[in-house]
Design an enzyme around this catalytic site. Structure first.
Site, PDB file in Angstrom:
ATOM      1  N   TYR A 109       1.119  -1.219  -0.137  1.00 34.27           N
ATOM      2  CA  TYR A 109      -0.046   0.077   0.239  1.00 34.27           C
ATOM      3  C   TYR A 109       1.037   1.059   0.026  1.00 34.27           C
ATOM      4  CZ  TYR A 109      -3.244   3.910   1.636  1.00 34.27           C
ATOM      5  OH  TYR A 109      -3.421   4.942   1.358  1.00 34.27           O
ATOM      6  N   GLU A 197      -3.651   7.435  -4.069  1.00 35.55           N
ATOM      7  CA  GLU A 197      -2.941   6.163  -2.790  1.00 35.55           C
ATOM      8  C   GLU A 197      -3.599   5.257  -4.618  1.00 35.55           C
ATOM      9  OE1 GLU A 197      -6.037   5.043   0.531  1.00 35.55           O
ATOM     10  OE2 GLU A 197      -7.341   4.283  -1.653  1.00 35.55           O
TER      11      GLU A 197
END
Ligand code: GDP
Ligand code: MN
Length: 396
Positions: A109, A197
């Site tokens: 991530y 993101e």
């Protein structure tokens, strides 16, 4: 404003961030052709909606033959996709992204966002990518690393290395991640973003780093003032709340909420206070609406129609404090709106400030079923009671 994954990946690709090869398509046949053009024997079909959680909701599918791919793309296009991040109606799928299927070794991530408390852009990274990052943050915050970026210095190479080590990367991947992060930060600043993101950032079986998914949110204040024409072009209003889009066209600050009491208020602070007082009286607002400071009768009428366009609105509370705005003009707008659209729900009106007496008189003389209120608490109590009461006992 959000943009689609395929648009976000285009922006990333332009800056040298590695992304899977792929094409965005709008029909099943086109999707098949895209796969043929990509070659190989595995492809990924991804519904393009402004929401995450598509993987778990059937909006992302790895396929190994072209017939299955065409069927799957056809099944998604023109439908609505409901995920954990959408409402019950879901988001319409107008396009699917067809990408080369990759062999994934690890899912990481990576996010850049504005941390308002720190007044800095921060980079958040985790070796536990792919899943809901909120879940990880709540359950096991140790798995997240946060790096604070100084606005004057920008992202420093040592910070990128720190993140690379935390992600368990080694060898030439450290340099690759440094390049990737540097490009990502430059993109963030250049496009006035509030969020980028990449979840997941993957390490492929052959050791490459790629952005497998991308979410980009741009600060709305940068749009419409000519700062970001390229992003303004990327707007897809089919993905946005239709009522909010309509309201924005009339310069109304409108946000849809979950309750059933419509609010028409001038000033953001007063709108917040009105929502608080409604809640204090045990009910929930159906919207936030600030009609603005120097509003007109026309805009008030528009605001009324927008509030009433939601079927869940069971009553309306009008709370106007006339400073710059004149209460008699507001009253005219209310009367016009109530005459133009059939209002079947109780309406409580509190008018205070400049020319409020004239405004109240206009409302009283209009013969319309509007309930005047003496102050905000009184107004909230009246509308909450009216909405709770049986229909024929209201609006008195
Ligand atoms: P989201 O669920 O809306 O965040 O959609 P993502 O783009 O993150 O995709 C969800 C999941 O699909 C990813 O976490 C991967 O596990 C999987 N996925 C996506 N693309 C590929 C691919 O090319 N190959 C493989 N094997 N899995 C993929
Ligand atoms: Mn994702």
């Amino acid at each position: 404003m959000n943009i689609h994954e395929f648009q976000a990946k285009y922006l990333l690709g332009e800056r040298g961030v590695p992304v899977p090869r792929g094409y965005v398509t709008r029909s099943a046949v086109e999707a098949r052709r895209a796969a043929e053009r990509l070659g190989g024997s595995a492809w990924v079909v991804k519904a393009q909606v402004h929401a995450g959680g598509r993987g778990k909701a059937g909006g992302v599918q790895v396929v190994h033959d072209l017939d299955a791919l065409e069927r799957y793309a056809g099944g998604l296009l023109g439908r609505s996709l409901v995920t954990a991040q959408t409402d019950a109606r879901g988001q319409p799928v107008g396009a699917v992204l067809v990408e080369e299927g990759l062999e994934i070794a690890r899912e990481l991530y990576l996010g850049l966002l504005v941390d308002r408390a720190r007044e800095r852009v921060v980079c958040i990274a985790s070796a536990a990518g792919g899943m809901e990052i909120e879940e990880i943050a709540a359950r096991d915050p140790q798995q997240l690393i946060t790096v604070v970026i100084h606005p004057a210095a920008g992202l420093q190479p040592y910070q990128a290395r720190q993140i690379a080590f935390a992600l368990g990367l080694g060898g030439r991947q450290i340099g690759e991640l440094t390049q990737l992060l540097t490009a990502l930060y430059a993109l963030f600043i250049a496009y006035d973003l509030s969020l980028v993101e990449i979840n997941p950032l993957v390490v492929t079986a052959d050791g490459r780093l790629l952005a497998l998914d991308a979410k980009v949110t741009v600060d709305d204040n940068a749009l419409g003032v000519g700062r970001q024409p390229q992003l303004t072009e990327m707007r897809d209003v089919t993905q946005e709340d239709a009522v909010e889009v309509e309201a924005a066209e009339h310069q109304l600050n409108y946000i849809t909420l979950d309750g059933n009491i419509g609010c028409m208020v001038n000033g953001a602070g007063l709108a917040m206070a009105t929502m608080d007082v409604i809640k204090l009286h045990g009910a929930e607002p159906a919207n936030f609406l600030d009609v603005g400071g120097g509003t007109s009768a026309e805009r008030v009428a528009e605001a009324f129609k927008i509030i009433l366009s939601s079927p869940k609105v069971a009553g309306i509370l009008v709370n106007i404090f006339g400073g710059i705005v004149r209460c008699d003009l507001i009253a005219e707008g209310i009367i016009r709106a109530v005459q133009e659209v059939e209002v079947k729900v109780p309406v409580v009106v509190r008018l205070e400030g400049t020319r409020s007496e004239e405004g109240k008189q206009l409302l009283a003389q209009s013969g319309l079923a509007l309930t005047p209120a003496s102050d905000l608490a009184d107004a909230a109590a009246r509308i909450v009671a009216a909405v709770a009461a049986p229909r024929d006992g209201v609006a008195g």
